[in-house]
Design an enzyme around this catalytic site. Structure first.
Site, short mmCIF file in Angstrom:
data_model
loop_
_atom_site.label_atom_id
_atom_site.label_comp_id
_atom_site.label_asym_id
_atom_site.label_seq_id
_atom_site.Cartn_x
_atom_site.Cartn_y
_atom_site.Cartn_z
N TRP A 187 0.86 -1.19 0.00
CA TRP A 187 0.00 0.00 0.00
C TRP A 187 0.89 1.24 0.00
O TRP A 187 1.84 1.31 0.77
CB TRP A 187 -0.93 0.05 1.22
N GLU A 228 -3.03 -2.92 -2.60
CA GLU A 228 -4.18 -2.35 -1.88
C GLU A 228 -4.62 -1.00 -2.45
O GLU A 228 -3.85 -0.06 -2.52
CB GLU A 228 -3.81 -2.18 -0.40
N LYS A 230 -7.31 2.43 -2.74
CA LYS A 230 -7.93 3.38 -1.82
C LYS A 230 -8.60 4.50 -2.60
O LYS A 230 -8.14 4.86 -3.68
CB LYS A 230 -6.86 3.95 -0.89
N ASP A 261 -9.65 -3.00 1.38
CA ASP A 261 -9.76 -2.48 2.75
C ASP A 261 -11.17 -1.92 2.90
O ASP A 261 -11.60 -1.09 2.10
CB ASP A 261 -8.69 -1.40 2.96
N HIS A 264 -11.80 1.85 2.63
CA HIS A 264 -11.21 2.55 1.49
C HIS A 264 -12.14 2.87 0.34
O HIS A 264 -11.69 3.03 -0.79
CB HIS A 264 -10.02 1.74 0.95
N HIS A 288 -8.59 -6.22 4.20
CA HIS A 288 -8.20 -5.45 5.37
C HIS A 288 -9.50 -5.06 6.03
O HIS A 288 -10.18 -4.12 5.58
CB HIS A 288 -7.42 -4.19 4.97
N ASP A 296 -12.49 8.87 8.60
CA ASP A 296 -11.47 7.95 9.09
C ASP A 296 -11.75 6.53 8.61
O ASP A 296 -12.87 6.06 8.67
CB ASP A 296 -11.41 7.95 10.62
N ASP A 298 -10.17 3.76 9.80
CA ASP A 298 -9.51 2.75 10.63
C ASP A 298 -10.05 2.59 12.05
O ASP A 298 -9.28 2.33 12.97
CB ASP A 298 -8.00 3.08 10.70
N ASP A 328 -7.20 -4.30 9.93
CA ASP A 328 -6.46 -3.05 9.77
C ASP A 328 -7.21 -1.91 10.44
O ASP A 328 -8.02 -1.25 9.81
CB ASP A 328 -6.23 -2.74 8.28
C1 RNT Z 1 -3.87 2.78 4.74
C2 RNT Z 1 -3.94 1.32 4.42
C3 RNT Z 1 -2.82 0.50 4.95
C4 RNT Z 1 -2.40 0.88 6.36
C5 RNT Z 1 -1.44 -0.10 6.99
C6 RNT Z 1 -0.79 0.46 8.21
O1 RNT Z 1 -5.00 3.45 4.40
O2 RNT Z 1 -5.15 0.80 4.84
O3 RNT Z 1 -3.14 -0.83 4.83
O4 RNT Z 1 -3.49 1.04 7.21
O5 RNT Z 1 -0.54 -0.54 6.07
ZN ZN Z 2 -5.43 -1.28 4.78
#
Ligand code: RNT
Ligand code: ZN
Length: 421
Positions: A187, A228, A230, A261, A264, A288, A296, A298, A328
């Site tokens: 990523w 990955e 986004k 993810d 994302h 993820h 946000d 995460d 993640d």
């Molecule tokens: C960031 C990605 C990535 C990170 C990690 C720490 O938006 O999701 O995967 O969160 O690599």
């Molecule tokens: Zn991620």
């Protein structure tokens, strides 16, 4: 303990209830036991790493909160992971980032080698865990411009290509040592806060960089490459070089895994609906699992409708061998070990719910065009005695039942975490 008796009694009743719907709860638990979740090391120290830098900087992600007790050394992080894993049923995996290397001296990221991860690999071996790996393309002076693999500066681009290459070697070594393929995810944060003048050239450079990184063929029984995508990040709101379309196309063309993810995408888009789409064309994917909240991506994973839908898709599609489940999220505002335990237990709960679904009955109704039964059943299923099966699964797995694990985290906080200053 009478408590034990209650857990067993409740299980027997729940089992009968599920059997009435043609679902074998013992079998569901057997299947669940085989599913490994990849626990992300970075929840334990707010995505800091051990390079003696200033921790997480830029890159479109941010850890907020000042909860005391974060891990400051690799040994502390491993001890915290040990604690978390002891409260989570099943056998799982560790997902490590390159910035958690133990080199003993200052090393550039393009100089990393498998030996710098030996303590981690030995720890994983001792605990019977597989390992996954990630290049760290952020929190670094050479990432400050906001561009890494897509940089117009050839020196910077090359540096990150080399980092990508050494990371694949490290991942392959982990896979070989542990006897289970390492998923090495890539990523990068590349993108723009405001409207770019050129969306095309950075993407062409990214493609070229990826080709250079993946040029060397590796044994897939040791290493599985993932990329990955986004939609946007903090500070890359207007343009992300590695978008979904970009990496989906790249993954199909180059036979890598695609990493989806759950934080994302646009807030109204769901990964649960993407799984069967991309797996019609790709062999395997990496997830993820995270929780997006407004801007946000995460937050700690909870047992949301979407998490349940993701698990259902994996189970209904018979994708358990083709979907690698990684977590993640990072939250620095609550106990970090509790965050791991809550998120991972929720992921496992969602999978158990999916394994207990009377899926055959739903499919029959659908095929017969009986959408009334389909909807009625879906709603009735929501109140089946799932909790009794989950408690029994935890009990049988030798981990605390229900919120019992929290006492252990509190004791660890008192005896260990509170002494970290
Ligand atoms: C960031 C990605 C990535 C990170 C990690 C720490 O938006 O999701 O995967 O969160 O690599
Ligand atoms: Zn991620």
């Amino acid at each position: 303990m009478s408590n034990t008796k209650n857990v067993e009694k409740a299980y027997e009743m729940a089992k009968e209830r599920y059997a009435g719907l043609g679902v074998d709860s013992d079998k569901a638990m057997d299947r669940l036991r085989e599913i490994a979740i990849s626990l992300h090391c970075w929840q334990g120290d707010d995505v800091g790493g051990f390079e003696s830098g200033e921790g997480l900087t830029g890159g479109g992600i941010m850890a907020t909160g000042t909860y005391p007790g974060k891990a400051r050394t690799p040994d502390e992080l491993r001890a915290d992971l040990d604690k978390a894993l002891s409260l989570i049923p099943g056998k799982h995996r560790l997902n490590l980032h390159a910035m958690y290397a133990e080199a003993g001296r200052k090393l550039e990221r393009n100089e990393l080698e498998p030996e710098h991860f030996h303590t981690w690999i030995d720890w994983a071996k001792d605990n019977g865990l597989g390992m996954d790996f990630n290049g760290t393309f952020f929190s670094h002076p050479k990432a400050e411009s906001g561009f890494t693999l897509s940089s117009a500066d050839e020196g910077i681009r090359k540096f990150w290509v080399e980092h990508g290459r050494v990371c694949r070697k490290i991942g392959a070594a982990m896979g070989k040592e542990l006897g289970t393929a390492c998923v090495a995810n890539l990523w990068i944060p590349d993108g723009c806060k405001d409207i770019p003048a050129d969306r095309k050239t950075p993407r062409e450079r990214l493609r070229k960089s990826l080709d250079e990184i993946f040029k060397e063929k590796m044994d897939r029984s040791c290493l599985l490459d993932a990329v990955e995508c986004k939609l946007f990040g903090i500070g890359s709101e207007s343009y992300v070089v590695g978008s979904h379309e970009f990496y989906l196309a790249y993954a199909i063309e180059n036979k890598t895994l695609l990493c989806l993810d759950t934080g994302h995408f646009h807030p109204t888009e769901v990964v649960s609906d993407k799984i069967s789409s991309v797996l019609t064309f790709l062999d395997e994917i990496l997830l993820h699992v995270s929780r997006g909240v407004r801007w946000d991506s995460d937050h700690v994973v909870i047992l949301s409708d979407e998490l349940r839908a993701i698990a259902r898709e994996i189970v209904r599609g018979d994708y358990l061998r083709r979907v690698h489940i990684g977590l993640d999220f990072f939250d620095a505002s609550i106990n970090r070990i509790a965050a791991w335990v809550i998120g991972t237990r929720c992921m496992i709960k969602a999978l158990l719910l999916a394994l207990l679904e009377p899926a055959e009955k739903l499919r029959e109704a659908e095929l017969a065009g009986d959408y009334t039964t389909r909807l009625a059943m879906q709603e009735e299923n929501k109140t089946l005695p799932f909790g009794a099966i989950w408690d029994y699964y935890c009990f049988k797995s030798d981990v605390p039942v229900a919120e019992g694990w929290l006492n252990e985290v509190r004791a660890y906080e008192k005896n260990v975490l509170s002494k970290r200053r």
